[in-house]
Design a protein around this motif. Structure first.
Motif, mmCIF file in Angstrom:
data_model
loop_
_atom_site.group_PDB
_atom_site.id
_atom_site.type_symbol
_atom_site.label_atom_id
_atom_site.label_comp_id
_atom_site.label_asym_id
_atom_site.label_seq_id
_atom_site.Cartn_x
_atom_site.Cartn_y
_atom_site.Cartn_z
ATOM 1 N N GLN A 20 89.448 25.265 45.319
ATOM 2 C CA GLN A 20 90.329 24.743 46.355
ATOM 3 C C GLN A 20 91.352 25.804 46.724
ATOM 4 O OE1 GLN A 20 92.966 21.541 45.162
ATOM 5 N NE2 GLN A 20 92.413 21.861 43.045
ATOM 6 N N HIS A 21 92.038 25.582 47.836
ATOM 7 C CA HIS A 21 93.039 26.538 48.310
ATOM 8 C C HIS A 21 94.352 26.360 47.568
ATOM 9 C CE1 HIS A 21 90.647 28.178 51.545
ATOM 10 N NE2 HIS A 21 90.225 26.951 51.788
ATOM 11 N N GLY A 22 95.243 27.325 47.741
ATOM 12 C CA GLY A 22 96.513 27.379 47.015
ATOM 13 C C GLY A 22 97.362 26.127 47.087
ATOM 14 N N TYR A 23 97.531 25.576 48.307
ATOM 15 C CA TYR A 23 98.395 24.403 48.422
ATOM 16 C C TYR A 23 97.804 23.200 47.698
ATOM 17 C CZ TYR A 23 101.392 26.912 51.628
ATOM 18 O OH TYR A 23 102.254 27.830 52.162
ATOM 19 N N ILE A 26 98.713 23.776 44.098
ATOM 20 C CA ILE A 26 100.134 23.489 43.895
ATOM 21 C C ILE A 26 100.366 21.984 43.787
ATOM 22 C CG2 ILE A 26 102.402 23.560 45.026
ATOM 23 C CD1 ILE A 26 101.564 26.352 46.101
ATOM 24 N N ALA A 27 99.740 21.210 44.682
ATOM 25 C CA ALA A 27 99.899 19.750 44.668
ATOM 26 C C ALA A 27 99.298 19.144 43.400
ATOM 27 C CB ALA A 27 99.245 19.136 45.901
ATOM 28 N N ASP A 28 98.110 19.631 42.993
ATOM 29 C CA ASP A 28 97.471 19.099 41.781
ATOM 30 C C ASP A 28 98.294 19.404 40.538
ATOM 31 O OD1 ASP A 28 95.424 18.042 43.252
ATOM 32 O OD2 ASP A 28 93.870 19.410 42.514
ATOM 33 N N VAL A 29 98.838 20.610 40.449
ATOM 34 C CA VAL A 29 99.650 20.981 39.285
ATOM 35 C C VAL A 29 100.880 20.078 39.194
ATOM 36 C CG1 VAL A 29 101.162 22.790 38.345
ATOM 37 C CG2 VAL A 29 98.835 23.351 39.056
ATOM 38 N N ALA A 30 101.523 19.818 40.328
ATOM 39 C CA ALA A 30 102.689 18.928 40.322
ATOM 40 C C ALA A 30 102.287 17.522 39.866
ATOM 41 C CB ALA A 30 103.318 18.873 41.704
ATOM 42 N N GLU A 31 101.129 17.059 40.334
ATOM 43 C CA GLU A 31 100.661 15.720 39.949
ATOM 44 C C GLU A 31 100.281 15.663 38.469
ATOM 45 O OE1 GLU A 31 96.960 12.717 40.908
ATOM 46 O OE2 GLU A 31 97.549 14.185 42.421
ATOM 47 N N ILE A 32 99.519 16.653 38.004
ATOM 48 C CA ILE A 32 99.068 16.681 36.605
ATOM 49 C C ILE A 32 100.261 16.735 35.648
ATOM 50 C CG2 ILE A 32 97.857 18.076 34.870
ATOM 51 C CD1 ILE A 32 95.983 18.995 37.188
ATOM 52 N N SER A 33 101.279 17.514 36.010
ATOM 53 C CA SER A 33 102.432 17.694 35.125
ATOM 54 C C SER A 33 103.493 16.610 35.314
ATOM 55 C CB SER A 33 103.065 19.069 35.360
ATOM 56 O OG SER A 33 103.702 19.117 36.623
ATOM 57 N N VAL A 37 106.220 20.758 36.433
ATOM 58 C CA VAL A 37 105.911 22.130 36.838
ATOM 59 C C VAL A 37 105.658 22.127 38.337
ATOM 60 C CG1 VAL A 37 104.309 24.060 36.573
ATOM 61 C CG2 VAL A 37 104.906 22.667 34.591
ATOM 62 N N VAL A 38 106.471 22.901 39.060
ATOM 63 C CA VAL A 38 106.323 23.011 40.508
ATOM 64 C C VAL A 38 106.092 24.487 40.833
ATOM 65 C CG1 VAL A 38 107.434 22.643 42.734
ATOM 66 C CG2 VAL A 38 107.854 21.047 40.858
ATOM 67 N N LEU A 39 104.896 24.785 41.323
ATOM 68 C CA LEU A 39 104.574 26.154 41.710
ATOM 69 C C LEU A 39 105.045 26.396 43.127
ATOM 70 C CD1 LEU A 39 100.924 26.333 40.342
ATOM 71 C CD2 LEU A 39 102.993 27.147 39.241
ATOM 72 N N ARG A 40 105.344 27.644 43.440
ATOM 73 C CA ARG A 40 105.742 28.020 44.787
ATOM 74 C C ARG A 40 104.568 28.648 45.516
ATOM 75 N NH1 ARG A 40 110.549 31.752 43.120
ATOM 76 N NH2 ARG A 40 108.801 32.417 41.879
ATOM 77 N N ALA A 41 104.610 28.607 46.829
ATOM 78 C CA ALA A 41 103.578 29.269 47.637
ATOM 79 C C ALA A 41 103.690 30.777 47.440
ATOM 80 C CB ALA A 41 103.752 28.916 49.099
ATOM 81 N N GLY A 42 102.597 31.450 47.563
ATOM 82 C CA GLY A 42 102.572 32.897 47.361
ATOM 83 C C GLY A 42 101.549 33.212 46.298
ATOM 84 N N ASN A 43 101.984 33.863 45.260
ATOM 85 C CA ASN A 43 101.090 34.223 44.175
ATOM 86 C C ASN A 43 101.587 33.576 42.891
ATOM 87 O OD1 ASN A 43 99.265 35.326 42.495
ATOM 88 N ND2 ASN A 43 99.911 37.439 42.739
ATOM 89 N N PRO A 44 101.099 32.362 42.569
ATOM 90 C CA PRO A 44 101.593 31.676 41.375
ATOM 91 C C PRO A 44 101.134 32.298 40.059
ATOM 92 C CG PRO A 44 99.879 30.393 42.413
ATOM 93 C CD PRO A 44 100.152 31.567 43.308
ATOM 94 N N VAL A 45 100.127 33.169 40.112
ATOM 95 C CA VAL A 45 99.626 33.793 38.889
ATOM 96 C C VAL A 45 100.261 35.168 38.753
ATOM 97 C CG1 VAL A 45 97.562 34.564 37.666
ATOM 98 C CG2 VAL A 45 97.461 32.563 39.135
ATOM 99 N N ARG A 46 100.814 35.430 37.586
ATOM 100 C CA ARG A 46 101.491 36.704 37.346
ATOM 101 C C ARG A 46 100.468 37.832 37.280
ATOM 102 N NH1 ARG A 46 105.389 36.969 32.354
ATOM 103 N NH2 ARG A 46 104.040 38.455 31.384
ATOM 104 N N ARG A 47 100.722 38.880 38.063
ATOM 105 C CA ARG A 47 99.834 40.041 38.057
ATOM 106 C C ARG A 47 100.345 41.080 37.071
ATOM 107 N NH1 ARG A 47 99.753 41.859 44.063
ATOM 108 N NH2 ARG A 47 101.798 40.921 44.038
ATOM 109 N N PRO A 48 99.438 41.824 36.452
ATOM 110 C CA PRO A 48 99.893 42.888 35.542
ATOM 111 C C PRO A 48 100.606 43.985 36.331
ATOM 112 C CG PRO A 48 97.504 42.916 35.757
ATOM 113 C CD PRO A 48 97.998 41.724 36.510
#
Length: 61
Positions: A20-23, A26-33, A37-48
């Motif tokens: 699925q797409h980013g948004y 983001i919505a699923d993570v908010a619902e599951i948690s 946990v509220v993710l922001r739009a952009g890059n929610p995964v930390r890059r090295p």
């Protein structure tokens, strides 16, 4: 080995049902948690970080 961070676990849980797409993630993570946990739009995964450049790596004119 580092322990998996909670947002990473929640993102993977959200993607377990299928791609699925980013948004949607983001919505699923908010619902599951439960909204903890509220993710922001952009890059929610930390890059090295890229490796540090050394003085010997510089290009001389």
């Amino acid at each position: 080995m580092r322990q998996m961070q909670e947002p990473t676990f929640l993102i993977l849980t959200a993607l377990a049902a299928g791609p699925q797409h980013g948004y949607g993630v983001i919505a699923d993570v908010a619902e599951i948690s439960g909204g903890r946990v509220v993710l922001r739009a952009g890059n929610p995964v930390r890059r090295p970080r890229p490796p540090a450049r050394r003085r010997s790596d510089r290009v001389r004119p």
